[in-house]
Design a protein around this motif. Sequence first.
Motif, short mmCIF file in Angstrom:
data_model
loop_
_atom_site.label_atom_id
_atom_site.label_comp_id
_atom_site.label_asym_id
_atom_site.label_seq_id
_atom_site.Cartn_x
_atom_site.Cartn_y
_atom_site.Cartn_z
N SER A 263 0.82 -1.20 0.00
CA SER A 263 0.00 0.00 0.00
C SER A 263 0.86 1.26 0.00
CB SER A 263 -0.91 0.02 1.23
OG SER A 263 -1.61 1.26 1.32
N LYS B 140 -0.59 4.18 0.88
CA LYS B 140 -1.35 5.11 1.71
C LYS B 140 -0.67 5.28 3.07
CE LYS B 140 -5.69 4.00 -0.60
NZ LYS B 140 -7.07 3.47 -0.46
N VAL B 141 0.58 5.77 3.05
CA VAL B 141 1.37 5.98 4.26
C VAL B 141 2.17 7.27 4.08
CG1 VAL B 141 1.58 3.54 4.90
CG2 VAL B 141 3.22 4.55 3.29
N LEU C 285 6.00 8.77 5.03
CA LEU C 285 7.30 8.21 5.35
C LEU C 285 8.37 9.29 5.37
CD1 LEU C 285 7.13 5.26 2.80
CD2 LEU C 285 6.62 5.11 5.23
N LYS D 200 7.75 14.05 6.48
CA LYS D 200 7.06 12.81 6.12
C LYS D 200 6.20 13.06 4.88
CE LYS D 200 8.43 10.45 9.78
NZ LYS D 200 7.47 9.86 10.74
N SER E 136 4.26 11.11 1.21
CA SER E 136 3.71 9.87 0.66
C SER E 136 4.73 9.23 -0.28
CB SER E 136 2.42 10.17 -0.11
OG SER E 136 2.72 10.86 -1.32
#
Length: 203
Positions: free
Chosen positions: A26, A28-29, A31, A110, A112
Motif C-alpha cells: 500500500s 497510503k502511508v 514516510l 514525512k 507519501s
Amino acid sequence: MSVLTAESHPHAGTIVLARHGEPALSRKVLLSATQYVDFWARYEVMGLLPGQTPPGALKTFVAECGTLVSSTRLRAIESAQTVAGARAFERYEILIEAPLPPPMLPGWIKLSPKIWGFLARFCWWFFNHHDGQESRAQAEARADRAAAMLIELAADGENVVVLAHGFFNHLIGRSLKKLGWKLTKSEGYKYWSMRRFERPSVS
C-alpha cells in the motif's frame, strides 16, 4: 484514445511495452526519507495485489504475440503469468526498474511514497543523485541494450510483449524512437497500460 489490439497490424513485428499490475504494498502511508528507502526495498521484492483483472486487450495481444518477456521482479513476473496463464516466457534482469534513491531530507519530513518517488526521480534525472546505485547515464545505456534485444526478438516479424516497469519502459521507448521506431498507440503509464511501437518501414 485508440484501443490497442493485436488485430490492427497482424503481420507487423511490433513491440508492446506494458506496465505491471498494482503491487501488494500500500502507498497510503507517510514516510521519512529513510523509511522510504525501506519501502522501496520491500516494493522491489513484492508481488501483485490479489484479485486484479488485467485488461482484455492486453490479454488478447499476449495470446497472439510471438514472444512474451518480463523483468525479473516478482510484480512483473506475476503480471505476465496473470495475462499469459501457463504460457512460458523469459525473464530478463535488463528490464528491471531504474532505482529511486530519495534525497536525504530531515527525518521530520514525512511524505507519501508517490511524492518521494517524484522527488527521487527528479533528483536522479536532473542532478545525478543515485546514492551509489545505477545512474541516469547507466540506465539510459541499459535501455539502449534492452531496446536492441527487443528489436532482435521482433526481427522475424513476430509481435513482442514486455511486462516490466513504468519508468524503465519509458526509457526503452526513448531508445526505440532513437532507432526510428514509432509510438503508434499509447495508454500512458498506469498499471497494466500498454504502449505500442512499430518498426520503421523498409523501402
